[in-house]
Design a protein around this motif. Structure first.
Motif, PDB file in Angstrom:
ATOM      1  N   HIS A   1       0.815  -1.229   0.000  1.00 24.30           N
ATOM      2  CA  HIS A   1       0.000   0.000   0.000  1.00 24.30           C
ATOM      3  C   HIS A   1       0.842   1.270   0.000  1.00 24.30           C
ATOM      4  O   HIS A   1       0.362   2.328  -0.418  1.00 24.30           O
ATOM      5  CB  HIS A   1      -0.937   0.015   1.214  1.00 24.30           C
ATOM      6  N   ASN A   2       2.099   1.173   0.437  1.00 28.70           N
ATOM      7  CA  ASN A   2       2.931   2.376   0.490  1.00 28.70           C
ATOM      8  C   ASN A   2       3.819   2.544  -0.739  1.00 28.70           C
ATOM      9  O   ASN A   2       4.764   3.333  -0.732  1.00 28.70           O
ATOM     10  CB  ASN A   2       3.772   2.405   1.764  1.00 28.70           C
ATOM     11  N   ALA A   3       3.534   1.803  -1.807  1.00 31.58           N
ATOM     12  CA  ALA A   3       4.219   2.067  -3.077  1.00 31.58           C
ATOM     13  C   ALA A   3       3.692   3.374  -3.655  1.00 31.58           C
ATOM     14  O   ALA A   3       2.534   3.745  -3.447  1.00 31.58           O
ATOM     15  CB  ALA A   3       3.994   0.912  -4.051  1.00 31.58           C
ATOM     16  N   VAL A   4       4.539   4.065  -4.387  1.00 25.74           N
ATOM     17  CA  VAL A   4       4.175   5.370  -4.962  1.00 25.74           C
ATOM     18  C   VAL A   4       4.125   5.243  -6.481  1.00 25.74           C
ATOM     19  O   VAL A   4       5.104   4.840  -7.114  1.00 25.74           O
ATOM     20  CB  VAL A   4       5.191   6.461  -4.557  1.00 25.74           C
ATOM     21  N   LYS A   5       2.989   5.599  -7.042  1.00 25.36           N
ATOM     22  CA  LYS A   5       2.776   5.516  -8.486  1.00 25.36           C
ATOM     23  C   LYS A   5       2.969   6.895  -9.103  1.00 25.36           C
ATOM     24  O   LYS A   5       2.487   7.885  -8.578  1.00 25.36           O
ATOM     25  CB  LYS A   5       1.362   4.990  -8.770  1.00 25.36           C
TER      26      LYS A   5
END
Length: 451
Positions: free
Chosen positions: A311-315
């Protein structure tokens, strides 16, 4: 008064129809001195709205949750779905198994294979294995809440199927009599292989619409093994007996036909430097991992990247069909394997279209933390090594290996890349008049006039 009651009923009915699926994996975290075990359970819940919620019930050696679970948004397709991730840590007594179950209703409106209520089941097996002397872990996978395909286009979707123990991973449709879903009617337009590949054949317009896909993913040992039970007994598992199982549930949306099914026309086609499907990527805990993604569609308009993963990946959107996903694993995730799946979305005549599904496994490995991100999507050389010189007399570089990680194209941006390499060489101690020349083989020739 009658008007108020009618409005209330409409709101309740709207909130009841919203489920888009779930997926769950688990990972033993730490054995305590008293013999109890900390287990990390990660799951995705997908609904129409980011505010919808549901909870897993537990039976067996459930122990207790060490903290309240917070659902964090992974990604969303506005107006369509929202996927959130929960991380549940349970403290259980020893390695006895337990089962987690999700029950509720309803799936989204118009499900063609007549699924209304949802049920998903995870069998958590925590016994020590005789082949590795380690606690068993589940298969690792994830999935987007919805995958789209035009009704006239054949498509094979290979789901991510990875097991940290090296087991063989197999997929099957859920079984109603085993209470794995409620009910488990599979989509008539899809066929499933045991190797976790879904095949779709062109169909007519009467079959267009959403289908509920309710799969079970299991791990099978590659040789007969024993599982050590908490009471000291052994249970043998043959190569045809599943050790554990996890649910993989999502929506398959069959849409209107397109003029061409060739990838790169209307359906986005992945281009370099996008990692290959099922690629295994490595990153130390505390270090940023950057996944470069690029796609092309000449007859439709690419309008976004959709993904499922931490959930803390940045797109980020970089323009012209280029995107990136950046994720920095924490120290608590060291030694674990994390799945990331994504599609590129396009729009044609107000119809949303998806690329093929592409997934990678990220191995969080031991190593020193550094502020320099690991960039996937290029073909790097080995890491930088020390310079070797001759002595006495003038210094000559005998060998230099350098990792080059960039989203720039060597064909279109060679001057910029050479300038960056030159800057790094000067930083490493070479004279400022060093000149670089790129050969057709991809090698770089470095020369200098300095004595």
């Amino acid at each position: 008064m009658l008007l108020s009651v009618s409005l209330l009923l409409l709101v309740c009915g709207s909130q009841a129809v919203h489920y888009y699926g779930t997926v769950m994996t688990y990972y033993p975290k730490e054995m305590m001195t008293n013999g109890s075990l900390l287990v990390n359970v990660r799951y995705k819940l997908s609904f129409v709205a980011c505010t919808a919620n549901d909870t897993w019930s537990c039976s067996g050696n459930c122990g207790s949750e060490t903290a309240d679970v917070e659902l964090n948004v992974v990604d969303e397709s506005p107006g369509e779905w929202c996927q959130r991730e929960g991380i549940m840590t349970r403290l259980v007594s020893g390695t006895a198994p337990f089962q987690l179950q999700l029950d509720g209703g309803n799936w989204i409106t118009g499900i063609i294979n007549s699924i209304v209520s949802w049920r998903a089941v995870t069998d958590v097996e925590l016994s020590f294995r005789s082949d590795s002397n380690q606690i068993n872990t589940s298969p690792v996978t994830t999935i987007l809440p919805a995958l789209r395909i035009p009704s006239n286009c054949p498509r094979n979707i290979s789901l991510l199927a990875f097991d940290p123990d090296g087991d063989e991973v197999r997929c099957r449709n859920g079984i109603t009599s085993d209470s794995e879903c409620n009910p488990c009617t599979p989509p008539s337009v899809l066929s499933l292989s045991s190797s976790c590949s879904l095949s779709f054949s062109p169909t007519n317009s009467s079959n267009e619409g959403p289908y509920a896909v309710q799969l079970v993913m299991e791990d099978f040992p590659r040789q007969n093994i024993n599982l050590f039970q908490p009471d000291g007994s052994l249970v043998q598992k043959t190569t045809n007996e599943a050790i554990s199982k996890i649910p993989v549930q999502f929506v398959w949306k069959v849409g209107p036909p397109v003029p061409s099914c060739a990838e790169g026309d209307y359906l986005p086609r992945f281009l370099s430097p996008t990692p290959e499907h099922r690629a295994q990527l490595y990153v130390p805990a505390g270090q940023a991992l950057v996944i470069s993604i690029r796609a092309q569609a000449t007859q439709s308009n690419i309008n976004g990247l959709l993904y499922s993963g931490p959930h803390n990946a940045v797109k980020a959107s970089l323009g012209s069909g280029s995107f990136s996903l950046t994720w920095t694993p924490s120290a608590s995730e060291d030694g674990q394997s994390h799945p990331i799946c994504f599609v590129v979305q396009a729009n044609y005549s107000n119809t949303l279209l998806h690329s093929d599904l592409r997934c990678v496994i990220v191995m969080v490995g031991n190593g020193p933390s550094t502020s320099t991100p690991v960039v996937y999507g290029t073909t790097p050389s080995p890491p930088v090594t020390n310079l070797t010189t001759s002595a006495p007399g003038p210094e000559y570089v005998i060998a230099l290996n350098m990792m080059i990680s960039t989203t720039l194209s060597m064909e279109d941006n060679s001057d910029a890349i050479l300038a960056l390499i030159k800057s790094k060489l000067i930083e490493k101690g070479l004279p400022s008049d060093v000149s670089l020349r790129l050969l057709s083989s991809g090698l770089v020739v470095v020369t200098t006039s300095s004595p």
